[in-house]
Design a protein around this motif. Structure first.
Motif, PDB file in Angstrom:
ATOM      1  N   PRO A  64      -1.230   6.452  -1.673  1.00 45.86           N
ATOM      2  CA  PRO A  64      -1.480   5.375  -2.634  1.00 45.86           C
ATOM      3  C   PRO A  64      -0.183   4.649  -2.989  1.00 45.86           C
ATOM      4  O   PRO A  64       0.886   5.253  -3.048  1.00 45.86           O
ATOM      5  CB  PRO A  64      -2.060   6.105  -3.848  1.00 45.86           C
ATOM      6  N   CYS A  65      -0.298   3.334  -3.213  1.00 50.09           N
ATOM      7  CA  CYS A  65       0.881   2.540  -3.574  1.00 50.09           C
ATOM      8  C   CYS A  65       0.453   1.382  -4.464  1.00 50.09           C
ATOM      9  O   CYS A  65      -0.145   0.411  -3.977  1.00 50.09           O
ATOM     10  CB  CYS A  65       1.594   2.036  -2.318  1.00 50.09           C
ATOM     11  N   GLY A  66       0.759   1.504  -5.749  1.00 49.65           N
ATOM     12  CA  GLY A  66       0.490   0.418  -6.679  1.00 49.65           C
ATOM     13  C   GLY A  66       1.682  -0.520  -6.783  1.00 49.65           C
ATOM     14  O   GLY A  66       2.759  -0.250  -6.227  1.00 49.65           O
ATOM     15  N   PRO A  67       1.545  -1.621  -7.510  1.00 50.45           N
ATOM     16  CA  PRO A  67       2.640  -2.586  -7.620  1.00 50.45           C
ATOM     17  C   PRO A  67       3.901  -1.996  -8.229  1.00 50.45           C
ATOM     18  O   PRO A  67       5.011  -2.392  -7.887  1.00 50.45           O
ATOM     19  CB  PRO A  67       2.050  -3.697  -8.502  1.00 50.45           C
ATOM     20  N   GLU A  68       3.758  -1.046  -9.151  1.00 52.05           N
ATOM     21  CA  GLU A  68       4.909  -0.460  -9.838  1.00 52.05           C
ATOM     22  C   GLU A  68       5.304   0.902  -9.272  1.00 52.05           C
ATOM     23  O   GLU A  68       6.220   1.538  -9.802  1.00 52.05           O
ATOM     24  CB  GLU A  68       4.612  -0.325 -11.340  1.00 52.05           C
TER      25      GLU A  68
END
Length: 291
Positions: A198-202
């Motif tokens: 998983p990779c969110g904006p922050e």
């Protein structure tokens, strides 16, 4: 009929200056019967192309000619047959279609060679979504076309520097991820497995970003017989998900034979930290002997 003969004559005239092996590399083994049936190519022309396919010395001009073909695909005027041949070649950087960076995924049950072989036989690719603190991960399967389309567009190194979106069957759940590992069979030209995280904006992540060279056409060193040697094809960087650069570009249009591009010379985006302590590390060199 007269129409196919005219089309064939016009086509042969438009490609009279082509190297036959250029056509051979474009997958015309599979499209041969279709092309001949429509009067688009003569059997003699295609057979001559196929005979020269194994010649290694023609690889460089072949790729250059195919790149020109990619920029002006209508030169043949063959419509769907040429589109089919281009897709078979796997050489072209294809523009993203309407799906963008989305991959349709489904939950997967079962592991092991028997299960994965069955999936690949059915046109699916096994994958795993590893979450934080989850060593087992969530088992997934996805259409092979979705993954291989992105590999063709961005390359094996470039796909790991892109935020991808996994679409689940319920139509509600969507997950932004990074492809941390893409296992690729270079012999069969197939994606064997993909591991996601998983990779969110922050989210702060560590990724490998490809290095791209531009300005080769105007480079004095290359005109003298040199070549651009990438000592580091990728750079390992740490940054937030929203700041991941798709590539790091270096312009070599003013470089001569023997000149080097060092880490300090690269334009690194703000918020991106390269995992190298010495900024004097050479990244690109114009190698070879000047004529």
């Amino acid at each position: 009929s007269a129409a196919p003969r005219n089309a064939s004559a016009e086509l042969q005239g438009s490609i009279s200056d082509w190297q036959p092996d250029v056509v051979a590399a474009c997958g015309l083994h599979a499209a041969k019967r279709r092309a001949i049936a429509r009067g688009l190519l003569s059997a003699r022309f295609i057979d001559a192309a196929i005979m020269q396919r194994s010649s290694g010395r023609v690889l460089s001009p072949l790729l250059r000619a195919m790149a020109r073909w990619g920029e002006a695909p209508r030169v043949l005027g063959c419509g769907s047959d040429i589109t089919f041949a281009r897709e078979m070649s796997g050489t072209f950087v294809k523009p993203p279609d309407l799906k963008g960076n989305n991959i349709d995924v489904m939950p997967r049950t079962g592991t092991g060679k028997t299960v994965t072989k069955r999936l690949r036989r059915d046109g699916l690719v096994p994958g795993v979504l590893f979450g934080p603190g989850d060593p087992t991960g969530e088992l997934l399967q996805m259409p092979k076309q979705d993954v291989e389309r992105l590999v063709r567009i961005y390359g094996l190194s470039g796909i790991g520097a892109r935020i991808l979106t996994l679409n689940f069957p319920d139509g509600v759940r969507k997950q932004d991820v990074l492809a941390k590992q893409v296992i690729y069979d270079a012999i069969n030209i197939n994606v064997e497995n993909v591991n996601f995280m998983p990779c969110g904006p922050e989210t702060e992540v560590k990724v490998k970003v490809p290095v791209r060279v531009e300005g080769e056409d105007a480079c004095p060193g290359i005109k003298k017989g040199g070549f651009a040697w990438k000592l580091h094809k990728t750079l390992t960087v740490t940054c937030k998900g929203k700041d991941i650069p798709s590539e790091i570009v270096s312009n070599i249009s003013a470089m001569d034979v023997g000149d080097k591009v060092f880490l300090r010379d690269l334009d690194i985006p703000e918020g991106v930290r390269v995992h190298m302590t010495d900024d004097k590390v050479p990244i690109i060199k114009i190698a070879g002997k000047a004529r």
